[in-house]
Design a protein around this motif. Sequence first.
Motif, PDB file in Angstrom:
ATOM      1  N   SER A 145       1.702  22.942  51.450  1.00 31.21           N
ATOM      2  CA  SER A 145       0.764  22.325  50.519  1.00 31.21           C
ATOM      3  C   SER A 145       0.139  23.309  49.532  1.00 31.21           C
ATOM      4  O   SER A 145      -0.911  23.033  48.977  1.00 31.21           O
ATOM      5  CB  SER A 145      -0.329  21.629  51.314  1.00 31.21           C
ATOM      6  N   VAL A 146       0.785  24.443  49.302  1.00 26.99           N
ATOM      7  CA  VAL A 146       0.233  25.412  48.356  1.00 26.99           C
ATOM      8  C   VAL A 146       0.158  24.831  46.942  1.00 26.99           C
ATOM      9  O   VAL A 146      -0.658  25.261  46.130  1.00 26.99           O
ATOM     10  CB  VAL A 146       1.043  26.724  48.392  1.00 26.99           C
ATOM     11  N   MET A 148      -1.322  22.520  46.030  1.00 26.74           N
ATOM     12  CA  MET A 148      -2.695  22.088  45.762  1.00 26.74           C
ATOM     13  C   MET A 148      -3.420  23.045  44.825  1.00 26.74           C
ATOM     14  O   MET A 148      -4.405  22.678  44.190  1.00 26.74           O
ATOM     15  CB  MET A 148      -3.477  21.972  47.070  1.00 26.74           C
ATOM     16  N   ILE A 149      -2.936  24.277  44.717  1.00 25.41           N
ATOM     17  CA  ILE A 149      -3.579  25.241  43.830  1.00 25.41           C
ATOM     18  C   ILE A 149      -3.535  24.750  42.379  1.00 25.41           C
ATOM     19  O   ILE A 149      -4.410  25.086  41.579  1.00 25.41           O
ATOM     20  CB  ILE A 149      -2.919  26.638  43.963  1.00 25.41           C
ATOM     21  N   TRP A 150      -2.543  23.942  42.062  1.00 25.27           N
ATOM     22  CA  TRP A 150      -2.466  23.404  40.698  1.00 25.27           C
ATOM     23  C   TRP A 150      -3.657  22.513  40.425  1.00 25.27           C
ATOM     24  O   TRP A 150      -4.126  22.413  39.296  1.00 25.27           O
ATOM     25  CB  TRP A 150      -1.167  22.625  40.492  1.00 25.27           C
ATOM     26  N   VAL A 152      -6.593  22.986  41.709  1.00 26.65           N
ATOM     27  CA  VAL A 152      -7.711  23.899  41.487  1.00 26.65           C
ATOM     28  C   VAL A 152      -7.634  24.460  40.069  1.00 26.65           C
ATOM     29  O   VAL A 152      -8.616  24.473  39.332  1.00 26.65           O
ATOM     30  CB  VAL A 152      -7.681  25.047  42.528  1.00 26.65           C
ATOM     31  N   ASP A 157     -13.439  20.351  36.002  1.00 27.56           N
ATOM     32  CA  ASP A 157     -14.703  20.938  35.562  1.00 27.56           C
ATOM     33  C   ASP A 157     -14.434  22.319  34.969  1.00 27.56           C
ATOM     34  O   ASP A 157     -13.299  22.785  34.944  1.00 27.56           O
ATOM     35  CB  ASP A 157     -15.680  21.028  36.740  1.00 27.56           C
ATOM     36  N   SER A 158     -15.482  22.974  34.532  1.00 26.41           N
ATOM     37  CA  SER A 158     -15.280  24.240  33.828  1.00 26.41           C
ATOM     38  C   SER A 158     -14.853  25.358  34.775  1.00 26.41           C
ATOM     39  O   SER A 158     -14.542  26.452  34.337  1.00 26.41           O
ATOM     40  CB  SER A 158     -16.562  24.644  33.107  1.00 26.41           C
ATOM     41  N   TYR A 159     -14.853  25.087  36.112  1.00 30.36           N
ATOM     42  CA  TYR A 159     -14.419  26.103  37.063  1.00 30.36           C
ATOM     43  C   TYR A 159     -12.915  26.081  37.273  1.00 30.36           C
ATOM     44  O   TYR A 159     -12.367  26.986  37.881  1.00 30.36           O
ATOM     45  CB  TYR A 159     -15.151  25.943  38.402  1.00 30.36           C
ATOM     46  N   GLY A 160     -12.268  25.023  36.780  1.00 27.49           N
ATOM     47  CA  GLY A 160     -10.815  25.028  36.786  1.00 27.49           C
ATOM     48  C   GLY A 160     -10.359  26.072  35.778  1.00 27.49           C
ATOM     49  O   GLY A 160     -10.963  26.219  34.729  1.00 27.49           O
ATOM     50  N   TRP A 161      -9.279  26.789  36.125  1.00 27.18           N
ATOM     51  CA  TRP A 161      -8.909  27.923  35.294  1.00 27.18           C
ATOM     52  C   TRP A 161      -8.553  27.484  33.874  1.00 27.18           C
ATOM     53  O   TRP A 161      -9.013  28.071  32.890  1.00 27.18           O
ATOM     54  CB  TRP A 161      -7.731  28.663  35.937  1.00 27.18           C
ATOM     55  N   GLY A 164     -11.590  26.206  32.003  1.00 25.45           N
ATOM     56  CA  GLY A 164     -12.467  27.347  31.772  1.00 25.45           C
ATOM     57  C   GLY A 164     -12.022  28.161  30.566  1.00 25.45           C
ATOM     58  O   GLY A 164     -12.823  28.497  29.693  1.00 25.45           O
ATOM     59  N   GLN A 165     -10.722  28.458  30.528  1.00 28.50           N
ATOM     60  CA  GLN A 165     -10.214  29.259  29.409  1.00 28.50           C
ATOM     61  C   GLN A 165     -10.318  28.509  28.091  1.00 28.50           C
ATOM     62  O   GLN A 165     -10.710  29.064  27.073  1.00 28.50           O
ATOM     63  CB  GLN A 165      -8.748  29.657  29.661  1.00 28.50           C
ATOM     64  N   VAL A 191       5.822  19.040  36.240  1.00 21.83           N
ATOM     65  CA  VAL A 191       5.821  20.513  36.225  1.00 21.83           C
ATOM     66  C   VAL A 191       5.655  21.049  37.646  1.00 21.83           C
ATOM     67  O   VAL A 191       6.394  21.938  38.079  1.00 21.83           O
ATOM     68  CB  VAL A 191       4.710  21.058  35.295  1.00 21.83           C
ATOM     69  N   TRP A 195       8.170  23.202  39.910  1.00 13.91           N
ATOM     70  CA  TRP A 195       7.760  24.486  40.482  1.00 13.91           C
ATOM     71  C   TRP A 195       8.204  24.595  41.946  1.00 13.91           C
ATOM     72  O   TRP A 195       8.598  25.669  42.403  1.00 13.91           O
ATOM     73  CB  TRP A 195       6.229  24.630  40.359  1.00 13.91           C
TER      74      TRP A 195
ATOM     75  N   PHE B  36       6.119  32.232  35.842  1.00 10.96           N
ATOM     76  CA  PHE B  36       5.742  30.839  36.084  1.00 10.96           C
ATOM     77  C   PHE B  36       5.761  30.505  37.580  1.00 10.96           C
ATOM     78  O   PHE B  36       4.871  29.826  38.100  1.00 10.96           O
ATOM     79  CB  PHE B  36       6.703  29.918  35.317  1.00 10.96           C
ATOM     80  N   MET B  37       6.753  31.018  38.290  1.00  8.82           N
ATOM     81  CA  MET B  37       6.856  30.735  39.720  1.00  8.82           C
ATOM     82  C   MET B  37       5.793  31.506  40.507  1.00  8.82           C
ATOM     83  O   MET B  37       5.244  31.014  41.485  1.00  8.82           O
ATOM     84  CB  MET B  37       8.240  31.148  40.275  1.00  8.82           C
ATOM     85  N   TYR B  43      -2.398  33.261  42.282  1.00 11.63           N
ATOM     86  CA  TYR B  43      -3.725  32.678  42.078  1.00 11.63           C
ATOM     87  C   TYR B  43      -4.304  32.159  43.401  1.00 11.63           C
ATOM     88  O   TYR B  43      -5.500  32.269  43.655  1.00 11.63           O
ATOM     89  CB  TYR B  43      -3.622  31.555  41.043  1.00 11.63           C
ATOM     90  N   THR B  44      -3.436  31.597  44.247  1.00 16.30           N
ATOM     91  CA  THR B  44      -3.886  31.119  45.558  1.00 16.30           C
ATOM     92  C   THR B  44      -4.471  32.268  46.372  1.00 16.30           C
ATOM     93  O   THR B  44      -5.568  32.158  46.942  1.00 16.30           O
ATOM     94  CB  THR B  44      -2.700  30.503  46.338  1.00 16.30           C
ATOM     95  N   TRP B  56     -17.246  30.895  41.380  1.00 18.52           N
ATOM     96  CA  TRP B  56     -17.944  30.028  40.424  1.00 18.52           C
ATOM     97  C   TRP B  56     -18.330  30.758  39.142  1.00 18.52           C
ATOM     98  O   TRP B  56     -19.237  30.371  38.447  1.00 18.52           O
ATOM     99  CB  TRP B  56     -19.184  29.402  41.084  1.00 18.52           C
ATOM    100  N   PHE B  58     -17.950  31.878  35.272  1.00 19.00           N
ATOM    101  CA  PHE B  58     -17.397  31.271  34.069  1.00 19.00           C
ATOM    102  C   PHE B  58     -17.227  32.332  33.005  1.00 19.00           C
ATOM    103  O   PHE B  58     -18.167  33.082  32.750  1.00 19.00           O
ATOM    104  CB  PHE B  58     -18.318  30.159  33.534  1.00 19.00           C
ATOM    105  N   PRO B  59     -16.094  32.453  32.352  1.00 17.97           N
ATOM    106  CA  PRO B  59     -14.852  31.721  32.627  1.00 17.97           C
ATOM    107  C   PRO B  59     -14.188  32.241  33.897  1.00 17.97           C
ATOM    108  O   PRO B  59     -14.406  33.392  34.256  1.00 17.97           O
ATOM    109  CB  PRO B  59     -14.002  32.050  31.403  1.00 17.97           C
ATOM    110  N   PRO B  60     -13.363  31.396  34.555  1.00 14.02           N
ATOM    111  CA  PRO B  60     -12.731  31.820  35.807  1.00 14.02           C
ATOM    112  C   PRO B  60     -11.881  33.064  35.581  1.00 14.02           C
ATOM    113  O   PRO B  60     -11.198  33.171  34.574  1.00 14.02           O
ATOM    114  CB  PRO B  60     -11.842  30.631  36.174  1.00 14.02           C
ATOM    115  N   LEU B 250      -8.410  21.465  52.472  1.00 12.60           N
ATOM    116  CA  LEU B 250      -7.994  21.676  51.089  1.00 12.60           C
ATOM    117  C   LEU B 250      -8.533  20.578  50.187  1.00 12.60           C
ATOM    118  O   LEU B 250      -8.905  20.812  49.040  1.00 12.60           O
ATOM    119  CB  LEU B 250      -6.459  21.674  51.045  1.00 12.60           C
ATOM    120  N   ALA B 264      -4.653  27.580  52.481  1.00 11.75           N
ATOM    121  CA  ALA B 264      -3.329  27.533  51.860  1.00 11.75           C
ATOM    122  C   ALA B 264      -2.569  28.825  52.134  1.00 11.75           C
ATOM    123  O   ALA B 264      -1.363  28.803  52.392  1.00 11.75           O
ATOM    124  CB  ALA B 264      -3.460  27.301  50.357  1.00 11.75           C
TER     125      ALA B 264
END
Lengths: 322, 293
Positions: A145-146, A148-150, A152, A157-161, A164-165, A191, A195, B36-37, B43-44, B56, B58-60, B250, B264
């Motif tokens: 289930s990694v 799931m990082i997508w 995140v 919200d603004s904490y999503g990468w 945020g960017q 996508v 992956w 990409f892979m 990031y995990t 938390w 900002f920006p991440p 999760l 994870a």
Amino acid sequence: MSDKVAQTAAVQPKKRAVSRKDMSKLRWTLKEMKNNWVAYVMLAPYYIIFLTFTIIPVFVSFGLGFTSFNMIEAPVWIGMDNYARLFLDDDIFILACQNTLIFAAVTGPVSYILSFVIAWFINELPPKLRALVTLVFYAPNISGSVYMIWQVAFSSDSYGWVNGQLLNLGLIDTPILFFQDANYVMPLCIVVALWTSLGTAFLAFIAGLQTIDKSMFEAGAVDGIKNRWQELWYITLPSMKQQLMFGAVMSITGAFGFGGIVDALAGNPSVDYCAWTIMHHLNDYGGARFETGYACAIATILFIIMIGSNKLVQILLSKVGQ
Amino acid sequence: MAKEKKLRVRKHTVVLNRSAGGDFGIFFFLAIMGIFMFIPMYYTVIQALKPLDELWAFPPKFYVTAPTLKNFKDLFRLMNTSWVPFSRYLFNTVVITVGGTFGNLFLSSLASYVLSKMYFPGKKWMFKLVETSLMFNAVAASIANFIIMSALGWVDTLWAIIIPAWGSTLGLYLMKNFMDSSVSDAVLESARLDGASELYTFWHIAMPMVKPAWLTLIVYSFQGLWNTGSTIYIYSEQLKTFSYAIGQILAGGIVRAGAGAASAVVMMIVPIIVFVISQSNIIETMATSGMKD
């Protein structure tokens, strides 16, 4: 059929005075079966389980597809009513069909081609490096289930990468609700599915490429092959046709089976049913609404689509290198 | 003289077939795809190592300045305070994985030996049926399987997951093909002439020759079973799996973001290690995976 069998059986030398022609096919087959009873005994444990949980369900689905059945009362024969309802009266099923075909038509071929192209490109790397690169490409497929990082990274919200960017760069004022917006859900799920999709087919291609006899390429160069693309079409692809077939089966089966990713990322049901697949429809009617007969009709259609697309692709693949 | 000529031809090939532009293009494509892979995996791990204020920020950030194992501690604390003890989930997963894998290994190798090296009426179509079943996804059969499970009385028991794993098809398919090409009939025939039983030939002669194939089968079975999540066959909380419980953490969202990423990492580390150890054997097995017409 039994003729073929008799031929195969005849290959095996056995002590016997009578020849194949002395008796009828049926009797010959029975005699062969009796002589080789050990084979059946050794095969039985696996084969009984395989039949019970893989093959019989197909026939059970097919049969119950013609009935109205709720798991409690006995099934009632209603002929083609379920299928009529599916195609004429169930808009969400039609939507599910569309989504499933879009998912499969994009992820199946793309993951198949990616698997091959990457395997082909890394084929000439030194073994240690190749093993490392293989791991990088294959890891998402086995990491459970990694993905799931997508969620995140694309969270709303603004904490999503991503949000945020984008906010930081001033490209947007409010975070985009990626997994709640029908415009984004399908492409994102595709996508993510891609992956995770470099799996068994990818490994089979890596292995297949390494078994090709290197002298074929030298012979090809002598015969006038000018670049790597010609080499690919005239030598590489035809030499690994069997792997290509196997990879296609794996990719197609995978392409029809990733409802789980959609559930995890976009929720069940996804907003406006925008990523609702046949698999979801099946589980909805079979698992939640207990309209088992109807669900079995859906399953039957899914089986037909999966086997049909496999057969189609095999016909296409048989043309490779010709 | 002849040798010299051959060498020249080979050099010629390299010049003709491998343009620098092509090499660069391939490198560029591989680099993009590799990034990409890799990035989501990276990031995990980064998320799992971030302390609360960095999670938390900002920006991440795409890196971690003060890595900490606190998220993993949180994860274990969450595990200990869950309603069903976490060791129970882990126990279920281990039972499923070990039981399913060993049964699958034993029955599939026995069956692949029979399908590959013995002769009997019906052999061809029996294997054809297995091959065909690779073409459809098992999820489509889940409703009918549920009916079969309830007829057998296995609903809400671990048998509902373990026994079907014994009859899974991919392992048998790979093993049968590997046996076709790497176990010679002559060796088996001489053993049979010496009076060895089929079971003896299978266990003492054929099996040692197909080590890569059974390692591959173990890895595949392991990966599949280790990642078993929630299924329609099991509804008691006490019988649910590790993967399911991790999924619950999760899905916990914001409050558990760090622990979620940590979970994870825990979940992905085991299959990756298993693959790293067995990679060369798997590739060797896959070399014979081709589908014959």
